[in-house]
Design an enzyme around this catalytic site. Structure first.
Site, short mmCIF file in Angstrom:
data_model
loop_
_atom_site.label_atom_id
_atom_site.label_comp_id
_atom_site.label_asym_id
_atom_site.label_seq_id
_atom_site.Cartn_x
_atom_site.Cartn_y
_atom_site.Cartn_z
N ARG A 8 0.82 -1.27 0.00
CA ARG A 8 0.05 0.07 -0.08
C ARG A 8 1.08 1.35 -0.10
NH1 ARG A 8 -2.85 1.92 -2.60
NH2 ARG A 8 -3.98 -0.20 -2.63
N LYS B 30 1.54 24.90 -3.86
CA LYS B 30 0.03 24.17 -3.32
C LYS B 30 0.28 22.73 -3.55
CE LYS B 30 -2.49 28.24 -4.32
NZ LYS B 30 -3.72 28.75 -5.55
N LYS C 193 3.69 39.63 -2.65
CA LYS C 193 2.35 39.62 -2.98
C LYS C 193 1.75 40.83 -2.38
CE LYS C 193 1.75 34.57 -3.65
NZ LYS C 193 0.82 33.60 -3.58
N GLU D 196 3.63 40.22 -7.93
CA GLU D 196 2.29 40.11 -8.33
C GLU D 196 1.45 41.09 -8.47
OE1 GLU D 196 -0.21 36.40 -6.42
OE2 GLU D 196 -1.37 38.38 -5.52
N ASP E 189 -2.16 38.13 -11.85
CA ASP E 189 -3.04 37.38 -11.02
C ASP E 189 -4.65 37.60 -11.52
OD1 ASP E 189 -3.74 35.77 -8.94
OD2 ASP E 189 -4.48 37.45 -7.72
#
Length: 285
Positions: A101, A136, A168, A197, A218
């Site tokens: 597994r 992510k 950002k 960004e 963005d």
């Protein structure tokens, strides 16, 4: 496939953690099998896929019993079709049963990342645009998934917060302005990627005027991306590399690439993956 050294070094600890959560103090069911039993097993693809994760499978069985032998018929970065044999294994039955597994979990997940990446890469073929991953990722599998992205023909964005500066909205607010944030970033060092960004055309102009080397657009619409590309071209030698991000799908990725952006980054390569369908069939003579 070439494995970066940090990724190679991470395989052992990552596999050890995965085995610890599955095996704990010992595999109770495998203890029903004779200790001297030797079996063969075959890993078979049940759908079309791009393979990734073979070093993690090797490590699973190396940690359980280094006498397990694995013969790979399809390597990382290679295509498999339904019913293709990906690998054959021979070794102690207990080790193969215990590792089944965990080994498949690595192979299914990383092959899923490679497979979806290959679909995005194929979708933008001929446009000159590069497909990038993001941060992510599945916790604990950052380096493994980024390796899988390269198996699918994609490229890696920054690995983490330590190897590039991506400025950002909140960073800009804290610094006071786009120009101020870029100036501070350049003081940190020019030996890493500096990217900022922006959310609209005015911010794009501010970033270009401040000398941004790469700009992340963005959630720009196609029309806004086309305008951004034209504006960027007008800056000549001072133009930036442009990266589109936000709401990227297989349906729209080619149209986005066709606007002329240099890069498209999407978390879909690593965070929304559905494990590919594999089976491990045992043979007992």
């Amino acid at each position: 496939m070439q494995i970066p050294e940090p990724t190679k070094q991470s395989i052992g600890p990552t596999v050890a953690a995965a085995l610890a959560e599955d095996v704990g103090n010992g595999d109770l069911t495998a203890s029903l099998v004779d200790t001297d039993a030797i079996v063969g097993a075959t890993i078979i693809a049940r759908e079309s896929l791009i393979a990734a994760g073979t070093p993690w499978v090797d490590e699973v069985f190396a940690q359980l019993d280094d006498t397990v032998l694995i013969d790979w018929y399809i390597g990382d970065g290679e295509n498999a079709e339904p019913d293709d044999v990906i690998a054959k294994l021979v070794g102690p039955a207990r080790a193969l049963l215990t590792g089944e597994r965990t080994a498949l979990n690595f192979l299914q997940t990383l092959s899923a990342t490679a497979t979806i990446t290959a679909a995005y890469v194929a979708a933008v073929k001929g446009t000159g645009c590069t497909i990038l991953d993001t941060r992510k990722t599945i916790p604990g599998l950052r380096l493994a998934q980024k390796y899988a992205v390269t198996c699918g023909g994609g490229h890696n964005h920054r690995v983490g917060l330590f190897d590039a500066l991506l400025i950002k909205e909140n960073h800009i607010k804290s610094a006071g302005s786009i120009g101020a944030s870029l100036e501070k970033a350049q003081r940190i060092g020019t030996d890493v990627l500096i990217e900022i960004e922006v959310e609209n055309h005015n911010e794009l102009l501010e970033a270009l005027d401040a000398g941004a080397p790469r700009i992340l657009l963005d959630n720009f619409s196609l029309e806004e991306l086309e305008r951004a590309v034209e504006t960027n071209k007008s800056y000549g030698y001072a133009a930036a590399e442009l990266e589109a991000s936000g709401n990227i799908t297989l349906t729209n990725v080619r149209n986005i690439a066709a606007t002329g952006v240099d890069y498209i980054s999407t978390g879909a390569l690593t965070k929304n993956v559905d494990a590919v369908d594999l089976s491990m069939l045992f043979r007992i003579d």
